[in-house]
Design a protein around this motif. Sequence first.
Motif, short mmCIF file in Angstrom:
data_model
loop_
_atom_site.label_atom_id
_atom_site.label_comp_id
_atom_site.label_asym_id
_atom_site.label_seq_id
_atom_site.Cartn_x
_atom_site.Cartn_y
_atom_site.Cartn_z
N ASN A 228 0.83 -1.20 0.00
CA ASN A 228 0.00 0.00 0.00
C ASN A 228 0.86 1.25 0.00
O ASN A 228 1.98 1.24 0.51
CB ASN A 228 -0.90 0.02 1.23
N LEU A 229 0.32 2.33 -0.52
CA LEU A 229 0.98 3.62 -0.56
C LEU A 229 0.05 4.65 0.04
O LEU A 229 -1.16 4.64 -0.21
CB LEU A 229 1.30 4.00 -2.02
N ASN B 244 -3.84 0.67 -2.94
CA ASN B 244 -3.28 -0.66 -3.15
C ASN B 244 -2.43 -0.62 -4.42
O ASN B 244 -2.95 -0.42 -5.51
CB ASN B 244 -4.39 -1.69 -3.27
N LEU B 245 -1.10 -0.80 -4.28
CA LEU B 245 -0.20 -0.69 -5.42
C LEU B 245 -0.42 -1.78 -6.46
O LEU B 245 -0.06 -1.61 -7.62
CB LEU B 245 1.25 -0.70 -4.95
N GLU B 246 -1.01 -2.90 -6.07
CA GLU B 246 -1.27 -3.97 -7.04
C GLU B 246 -2.16 -3.50 -8.18
O GLU B 246 -2.08 -4.01 -9.29
CB GLU B 246 -1.90 -5.17 -6.35
N TYR C 106 -1.92 -0.80 -9.77
CA TYR C 106 -1.13 -0.06 -10.75
C TYR C 106 0.15 -0.79 -11.16
O TYR C 106 0.88 -0.32 -12.02
CB TYR C 106 -0.78 1.32 -10.19
N ALA C 107 0.43 -1.92 -10.56
CA ALA C 107 1.68 -2.66 -10.82
C ALA C 107 1.52 -3.64 -11.98
O ALA C 107 0.43 -4.14 -12.23
CB ALA C 107 2.09 -3.43 -9.57
N ILE D 150 5.98 1.75 -11.19
CA ILE D 150 4.58 1.76 -10.78
C ILE D 150 4.16 3.22 -10.70
O ILE D 150 4.67 3.98 -9.88
CB ILE D 150 4.38 1.06 -9.42
N VAL E 149 1.30 5.86 -9.93
CA VAL E 149 0.03 6.01 -9.22
C VAL E 149 -0.48 7.44 -9.44
O VAL E 149 0.22 8.40 -9.11
CB VAL E 149 0.22 5.77 -7.70
N ILE F 215 4.87 3.40 2.78
CA ILE F 215 4.66 2.16 2.03
C ILE F 215 4.51 1.05 3.06
O ILE F 215 5.32 0.94 3.98
CB ILE F 215 5.84 1.87 1.09
N HIS G 231 2.42 -2.98 4.20
CA HIS G 231 1.79 -4.25 3.81
C HIS G 231 1.05 -4.79 5.02
O HIS G 231 1.53 -4.68 6.14
CB HIS G 231 2.86 -5.25 3.35
#
Length: 84
Positions: free
Chosen positions: A2-3, A18-20, A22-23, A35, A37, A60, A62
């Motif tokens: 997460n960011l 959730n960075l997933e 945009y990854a 990545i 965002v 950042i 998790h």
Amino acid sequence: MNLSSSGGSGKRSSATVNLEKYAPPALNDREWHEIAVPLEALWGKGSNGFDRTSAWEVGIGHWSTESKTFTAYVDDIGFEKTPH
């Protein structure tokens, strides 16, 4: 992963992204990946009075119900204007 960001008076936080989302799909290939965002994602639902004009911290993180061990390298955090 997460960011989020925070800053301004009272250190108000942005929304957590959730960075997933945009990854690229293959992050476990031991290669560097960009990545990107959109800032609008940090200003959206879940932001707690976040002051866009004075952000000074990036977080950042998790979260998992199970213990996890991993290494994440972060390099070249920046901002760029992209065409719409």
